[in-house]
Design an enzyme around this catalytic site. Structure first.
Site, short mmCIF file in Angstrom:
data_model
loop_
_atom_site.label_atom_id
_atom_site.label_comp_id
_atom_site.label_asym_id
_atom_site.label_seq_id
_atom_site.Cartn_x
_atom_site.Cartn_y
_atom_site.Cartn_z
N HIS A 29 -7.12 -3.77 -2.58
CA HIS A 29 -5.88 -4.20 -1.94
C HIS A 29 -4.60 -3.75 -2.64
O HIS A 29 -3.52 -4.00 -2.12
CB HIS A 29 -5.89 -5.71 -1.72
CG HIS A 29 -5.86 -6.53 -2.97
ND1 HIS A 29 -5.48 -7.84 -2.99
CD2 HIS A 29 -6.17 -6.22 -4.26
CE1 HIS A 29 -5.56 -8.32 -4.21
NE2 HIS A 29 -5.98 -7.35 -4.99
N HIS A 30 -4.69 -3.08 -3.76
CA HIS A 30 -3.48 -2.55 -4.40
C HIS A 30 -3.21 -1.10 -3.99
O HIS A 30 -2.08 -0.63 -4.11
CB HIS A 30 -3.57 -2.63 -5.92
CG HIS A 30 -3.70 -4.01 -6.44
ND1 HIS A 30 -2.81 -5.01 -6.12
CD2 HIS A 30 -4.62 -4.59 -7.26
CE1 HIS A 30 -3.17 -6.14 -6.71
NE2 HIS A 30 -4.26 -5.91 -7.40
N ALA A 31 -4.22 -0.41 -3.49
CA ALA A 31 -4.03 0.98 -3.06
C ALA A 31 -3.38 1.01 -1.68
O ALA A 31 -3.72 0.23 -0.80
CB ALA A 31 -5.38 1.70 -3.01
N ASN A 73 -0.64 -5.89 -2.31
CA ASN A 73 0.55 -5.09 -2.05
C ASN A 73 0.27 -3.78 -1.32
O ASN A 73 1.12 -3.29 -0.58
CB ASN A 73 1.30 -4.80 -3.36
CG ASN A 73 0.46 -4.06 -4.37
OD1 ASN A 73 -0.70 -4.41 -4.62
ND2 ASN A 73 1.03 -3.04 -4.98
#
Length: 193
Positions: A29-31, A73
């Protein structure tokens, strides 16, 4: 990570066909489609959505429920650069520790329901917040698929999540999400990385 990303897309297809599926990998979920970040190289959650729009139905609506300790993000940034119609087809519910990485103010703008918690939260308070806010989210939005990012870095002792939940709290958390999916008759794909 390529195999785990492929697994996320396959699991989402299986969830639509059979009601639920779990990928033991995935949940990066950060990529975003723009860059890798925070141990996440490929934006599998965004890729699930784009794949299903292209090969299933461009009108599909998604709810991302992110209960990893960190703010999601990457997919939020990806949502923010979509066309208005497509942005309306993605609802983001994110309950995360406000005291840790990434604290991305730009990404926060694309999150529909962001619940910021602190490191010292205990099971009872966490579950109460989750139940209340998740009920509101489902009253507000009816998706065709739930993408559930079920990180276990919320567990007491995890140095990256820096949170305080017990194993029982995590099990209760997962049960609440799956009960909402079942009650609302919405397919769910769970990503566990």
């Amino acid at each position: 990570m390529k195999w785990q990303t492929s697994g996320s897309i396959l699991a989402a297809q299986l969830a639509i066909e059979h009601g639920w599926a779990i990928n033991l990998g995935g949940g990066f979920h950060h990529a975003s489609q723009l860059k890798a970040e925070g141990f996440c190289l490929l934006a599998d959650i965004s890729l699930i959505i784009k794949y299903l729009w292209k090969y299933r139905n461009p009108d599909l609506k998604f709810m991302i429920i992110d209960l990893d300790a960190h703010q999601g993000n990457g997919y939020a940034i990806d949502k923010s650069i979509l066309l208005s119609k497509e942005r309306d087809q993605i609802y983001i519910f994110d309950l995360y520790n406000k005291d840790i990485f990434p604290n991305n103010a730009f990404a926060k703008l694309a999150i529909n329901e962001h619940i910021e918690i602190s490191s010292d939260i205990q099971d009872d308070e966490y579950i109460t917040l989750l139940k209340k806010n998740l009920a509101c989210a489902f009253n507000e939005y009816k998706p065709d698929l739930i993408i559930y990012n079920a990180g276990t870095d919320v567990l007491n002792g995890d140095p990256l999540g820096n949170m305080n939940l017990t194993i029982t709290g995590v099990i209760d958390r997962d049960q609440i999400v799956f009960e909402h999916a079942k009650t609302n008759n919405i397919p769910i794909v769970m990503l566990t990385r």
